[in-house]
Design a protein around this motif. Structure first.
Motif, PDB file in Angstrom:
ATOM      1  N   ILE A 112     -40.731  -7.497   3.386  1.00  0.00           N
ATOM      2  CA  ILE A 112     -41.314  -8.654   2.823  1.00  0.00           C
ATOM      3  C   ILE A 112     -41.863  -9.555   3.610  1.00  0.00           C
ATOM      4  O   ILE A 112     -42.942 -10.041   3.493  1.00  0.00           O
ATOM      5  CB  ILE A 112     -40.405  -8.959   1.324  1.00  0.00           C
ATOM      6  N   THR A 113     -40.906 -10.102   4.518  1.00  0.00           N
ATOM      7  CA  THR A 113     -41.436 -11.279   5.474  1.00  0.00           C
ATOM      8  C   THR A 113     -42.533 -10.971   6.188  1.00  0.00           C
ATOM      9  O   THR A 113     -43.533 -11.788   6.467  1.00  0.00           O
ATOM     10  CB  THR A 113     -40.255 -11.556   6.262  1.00  0.00           C
ATOM     11  N   ASP A 114     -42.653  -9.796   6.663  1.00  0.00           N
ATOM     12  CA  ASP A 114     -43.951  -9.439   7.502  1.00  0.00           C
ATOM     13  C   ASP A 114     -45.014  -9.193   6.641  1.00  0.00           C
ATOM     14  O   ASP A 114     -46.239  -9.677   7.181  1.00  0.00           O
ATOM     15  CB  ASP A 114     -43.617  -8.019   8.079  1.00  0.00           C
ATOM     16  N   SER A 144     -36.142 -19.587  13.126  1.00  0.00           N
ATOM     17  CA  SER A 144     -36.743 -18.348  13.519  1.00  0.00           C
ATOM     18  C   SER A 144     -36.354 -17.111  12.883  1.00  0.00           C
ATOM     19  O   SER A 144     -35.416 -17.178  12.111  1.00  0.00           O
ATOM     20  CB  SER A 144     -36.407 -18.369  14.884  1.00  0.00           C
ATOM     21  N   ARG A 145     -37.079 -16.040  13.322  1.00  0.00           N
ATOM     22  CA  ARG A 145     -36.753 -14.746  12.588  1.00  0.00           C
ATOM     23  C   ARG A 145     -35.490 -14.134  12.454  1.00  0.00           C
ATOM     24  O   ARG A 145     -34.635 -14.619  13.337  1.00  0.00           O
ATOM     25  CB  ARG A 145     -37.610 -13.709  13.255  1.00  0.00           C
ATOM     26  N   GLY A 146     -34.954 -13.841  11.463  1.00  0.00           N
ATOM     27  CA  GLY A 146     -33.486 -13.457  11.357  1.00  0.00           C
ATOM     28  C   GLY A 146     -32.543 -14.395  10.831  1.00  0.00           C
ATOM     29  O   GLY A 146     -31.544 -14.434  11.136  1.00  0.00           O
ATOM     30  N   GLY A 147     -33.217 -15.669  10.444  1.00  0.00           N
ATOM     31  CA  GLY A 147     -32.432 -17.013  10.296  1.00  0.00           C
ATOM     32  C   GLY A 147     -31.381 -16.919   9.224  1.00  0.00           C
ATOM     33  O   GLY A 147     -30.580 -18.071   9.096  1.00  0.00           O
TER      34      GLY A 147
END
Ligand code: ASP
Length: 438
Positions: A49-51, A183-186
């Motif tokens: 979903i984030t992408d 940042s990503r994976g946060g």
């Protein structure tokens, strides 16, 4: 007893995964504070979903693309809601978000944060837990750094009102209320701040693997599982490239020595890997990892050791261009700066022309072919002969070593080699050291 549980994107990819998560939470009374990611990739769900939300923002002015992409986002949430018969207002939320996007009235960060927002809202309704919005609890300064004290106070206050809650990971807000993303994976980091603020007994981080391995299983078939690892070792490994937890996860936990366990939501009965103070590991080496794609810039001048000022000037140039410096191996008449190529490429020429203005430097040379292998293990400390044996592994494989760096704590050794030798080095090190027990 209080456990913070964080569920990653693959654990919440679809209705089946949501149901598993509910089962896990309800099987333990102590699982009261739940932090979630946005739904990630699943069996029949090829996209995170984030992408998709990042892509929606990029295409916000192209109606047909936006409708298509946002349609994918909508259907993911609405399918979960429908299949599990969850009572929730997410259909209205989705409509509002789409409208704001079409009118260009939502920032990229806010739009992307809706991934975790909706995931948390849905799970809270499904569990009958309260929903708490991270926007009101996780506070960033305008410099993008977290305000730990304020965050802690707000979390403590919020949990005075509720006993059990679901919280979206990955975002918080600036002092003016605008959304700020980690940042990503946060979401891993969000979980740590909640664990720290609430003095949790344990932080359970659920993902799709049962913990960490000594080496990347995509490279080495069936590597040893790591049962226990210290905070420091894990930080070294994740910084050096191991894709485990977000590299900022550990710091808030270290402050209060809160243990973190990485568990598999598809096999929650498996032991996982525990990260804690005074972890006991029996292997000489705890983990092996690394990254390709570095470059070395080498500066030559007679007797550098005596000329700290020149080194300072060089470092100032890197800092002015905001290029993070990874390592600085030195010799008497030269020193090298190791940087990640993708962090310097677009500004290399400008940076070099500034470097050339520094008097006293005789020459500057570049090596664009550097990979770094990192060997981590607290059991290596204060033992003679370990680095000798490590380095001879490279020699036996006829792999040329470009640089060597050992941290003072003696828990890591970093070796620079050519990118082409990367996989071979890791395999050779693993087969030489995997069985060494202390
Ligand atoms: N959903 C975000 C990402 O994909 C954050 C997270 O999952 O932790 O990076």
């Amino acid at each position: 007893m209080l456990k913070i549980c964080k569920f990653g994107g693959s654990s919440l990819a679809n209705a089946k995964q949501f149901a598993k998560v509910k089962g896990i939470i309800e099987s333990d009374e102590a699982r009261k504070c739940i932090v979630v990611s946005a739904p990630g990739k699943g069996e029949n769900e090829p996209q995170k979903i984030t992408d998709l939300l990042f892509a929606c923002y990029e295409n916000r002015k192209i109606n047909s693309e936006l409708n298509k992409l946002f349609g994918l986002v909508e259907s993911r949430y609405l399918t979960i809601q429908k299949e599990l018969a969850i009572e929730s207002t997410i259909a209205e939320d989705l409509a509002k978000i789409k409208e704001a996007l079409k009118q260009d009235k939502i920032s990229e960060a806010e739009l992307v944060s809706r991934g975790e927002f909706l995931s948390a809202k849905l799970l809270a309704a499904y569990l009958g837990y309260a929903f708490l919005d991270s926007k009101d609890l996780v506070c960033f300064g305008f410099d993008g750094k977290i305000n730990h004290k304020e965050t802690r106070e707000r979390i403590i206050e919020a949990f005075k009102q509720v006993d059990r809650a679901v919280i979206p990971g990955f975002y918080g807000s600036y002092p003016n209320g605008d959304v700020c993303l980690f940042s990503r994976g946060g979401s891993d980091v969000t979980g740590s701040y909640f664990a720290e603020a609430l003095d949790a007994n344990l932080y359970e981080n659920f993902t799709d693997v049962s913990g960490f391995y000594m080496c990347d299983p995509r490279l080495i078939p069936n590597p040893h599982k790591i049962n226990e690892i210290s905070y420091e070792e894990l930080r070294e490994l994740s910084y050096a490239g191991a894709q485990v937890l977000h590299e900022e996860t550990i710091l808030p936990l270290m402050e209060k020595a809160i243990p973190l366990v990485v568990l598999n939501s598809n096999a929650p009965e498996e032991a996982g890997t525990i990260i804690k103070e005074n972890a006991i590991g029996h292997h000489l080496i705890t983990g092996l990892t690394g990254k390709k794609g570095f470059m070395a810039i080498t500066f030559v001048k007679t007797y550098f050791a005596d000329k700290l000022e020149t080194i300072r000037q060089v470092l100032n140039v890197f800092s002015r261009y905001q290029v993070p410096v990874e390592h600085i191996p030195t010799s008497i008449d030269s020193f090298s700066i190791i940087v990640e190529k993708n962090k310097i490429e677009d500004r290399l020429e400008a940076l070099k022309s500034d470097l050339k203005k520094i008097e006293e430097i005789v020459s500057i040379s570049e090596d664009h072919d550097v990979a770094l292998i990192t060997i981590v293990g607290k059991n290596m400390a204060k033992k003679s002969g370990v680095s000798g044996r490590l380095l001879s592994t490279f020699g036996d494989e006829k792999i040329n070593i470009k640089l060597i760096d050992q941290g003072r704590e003696e828990i890591n050794i970093i070796v620079g080699i050519s990118n082409d030798d990367f996989e071979r080095s890791l395999k050779a090190l693993y087969s030489r050291f995997a069985k060494e027990i202390v």
